[in-house]
Motif scaffolding. Sequence first.
Motif, PDB file in Angstrom:
ATOM      1  N   ASN A  40       0.885  -1.218  -0.052  1.00  0.00           N
ATOM      2  CA  ASN A  40       0.049  -0.091   0.009  1.00  0.00           C
ATOM      3  C   ASN A  40       0.947   1.307  -0.110  1.00  0.00           C
ATOM      4  N   LEU A  41       1.935   1.120   0.813  1.00  0.00           N
ATOM      5  CA  LEU A  41       2.812   2.585   0.769  1.00  0.00           C
ATOM      6  C   LEU A  41       3.420   2.331  -0.585  1.00  0.00           C
ATOM      7  N   LEU A  42       4.069   1.273  -1.123  1.00  0.00           N
ATOM      8  CA  LEU A  42       4.829   1.619  -2.286  1.00  0.00           C
ATOM      9  C   LEU A  42       3.678   2.250  -3.527  1.00  0.00           C
ATOM     10  N   ASP A  43       2.431   1.880  -3.485  1.00  0.00           N
ATOM     11  CA  ASP A  43       1.620   2.655  -4.138  1.00  0.00           C
ATOM     12  C   ASP A  43       1.171   3.954  -3.828  1.00  0.00           C
ATOM     13  N   GLN A  78       2.925  -4.082 -11.511  1.00  0.00           N
ATOM     14  CA  GLN A  78       2.710  -2.676 -12.200  1.00  0.00           C
ATOM     15  C   GLN A  78       3.622  -1.702 -11.978  1.00  0.00           C
ATOM     16  N   TYR A  79       4.505  -1.618 -10.892  1.00  0.00           N
ATOM     17  CA  TYR A  79       5.373  -0.459 -10.542  1.00  0.00           C
ATOM     18  C   TYR A  79       6.400  -1.024 -11.279  1.00  0.00           C
ATOM     19  N   VAL A  80       6.889  -2.448 -11.494  1.00  0.00           N
ATOM     20  CA  VAL A  80       8.015  -2.556 -12.365  1.00  0.00           C
ATOM     21  C   VAL A  80       7.926  -2.350 -13.858  1.00  0.00           C
ATOM     22  N   ARG A 103       7.853   5.363 -12.565  1.00  0.00           N
ATOM     23  CA  ARG A 103       8.227   5.422 -11.469  1.00  0.00           C
ATOM     24  C   ARG A 103       9.412   5.280 -11.221  1.00  0.00           C
ATOM     25  N   ASP A 104       9.995   5.452  -9.627  1.00  0.00           N
ATOM     26  CA  ASP A 104      11.241   5.531  -9.258  1.00  0.00           C
ATOM     27  C   ASP A 104      12.123   4.243  -9.763  1.00  0.00           C
ATOM     28  N   SER A 105      13.183   4.628 -10.152  1.00  0.00           N
ATOM     29  CA  SER A 105      14.138   3.402 -10.993  1.00  0.00           C
ATOM     30  C   SER A 105      14.667   2.545  -9.958  1.00  0.00           C
ATOM     31  N   ASP A 157       6.702  10.019  -1.890  1.00  0.00           N
ATOM     32  CA  ASP A 157       8.054  10.318  -1.472  1.00  0.00           C
ATOM     33  C   ASP A 157       8.938   9.261  -2.242  1.00  0.00           C
ATOM     34  N   PRO A 158       9.666   9.436  -3.223  1.00  0.00           N
ATOM     35  CA  PRO A 158      10.518   8.333  -3.957  1.00  0.00           C
ATOM     36  C   PRO A 158      11.282   7.536  -2.792  1.00  0.00           C
ATOM     37  N   GLU A 159      11.918   8.265  -1.915  1.00  0.00           N
ATOM     38  CA  GLU A 159      12.677   7.259  -1.033  1.00  0.00           C
ATOM     39  C   GLU A 159      11.589   6.340  -0.202  1.00  0.00           C
ATOM     40  N   ALA A 160      10.479   6.812   0.215  1.00  0.00           N
ATOM     41  CA  ALA A 160       9.624   5.849   1.001  1.00  0.00           C
ATOM     42  C   ALA A 160       9.283   4.832  -0.033  1.00  0.00           C
TER      43      ALA A 160
END
Length: 236
Positions: free
Chosen positions: A43-46, A86-88, A93-95, A50-53
């Motif tokens: 959930n936090l990934l989505d 989905q993120y990959v 999204r952040d590399s 903040d990219p670091e989070a």
Amino acid sequence: ARGRRVRNFREIREITFGLADISTDRNIHERLVKKGGVDTLINLLDTAQDPEAQQFAALALANTSSTGSLCDDIVKLEGVVAGLIQYVGNAERDSIGRQYCAMALGNLLSEQSTHEEITKLGCIDALIKMLANFSVGRDLEAGKNAAFAISNLSSSRCYHDEIVEKGALPLLVALSCSEDPDTQRQALFTIRGLCGTARIRLKVIENGVLDPLILMARSKEIDIIREVSSLLNCLS
């Protein structure tokens, strides 16, 4: 309102950092899975802006999925695999977050029992998109982590044709031409796995793998020499 938004970013980053930190302890992994920690992380990934989070959340997921006995349980959690894929597959999204998500998928794919569930959600397309990042931007870690996941999936021969048809071979051959020994080794290992299907071997040669193999045969890295030798044996 602006001050509150900044504070939320900091708090979320601290939460994800804390989860990433404790996820380095394998004894904690089962609790993270059973007590909702993995659900919180996806959930936090989505939702974290903040990219670091996002990076910390993805790292914690990669660490937790490295415990093979928990892979089936993680895959069964609603939305976790879909969120990783989905993120990959999203180049916006952040590399670094994408690299960790690919690592998490690779860890989950280390267990053949997870392959059907993960592939039906589109992981092959997402991983090949990420593998292409190396060709476009010379992102070694992106290429290496995508190849890692594909190599684990290739332990199931039923997916070999789909992996090849969707364009993995030229990208893996290009990856094998990198100057980084770990990346070379991962690329060769992945290609060798796909060569387990006999009809793919000629396609590997047609995609130009012999040139980098000849060059890598001069390597001083014993692991590289072994991979070159193993792949040549597969192709012969």
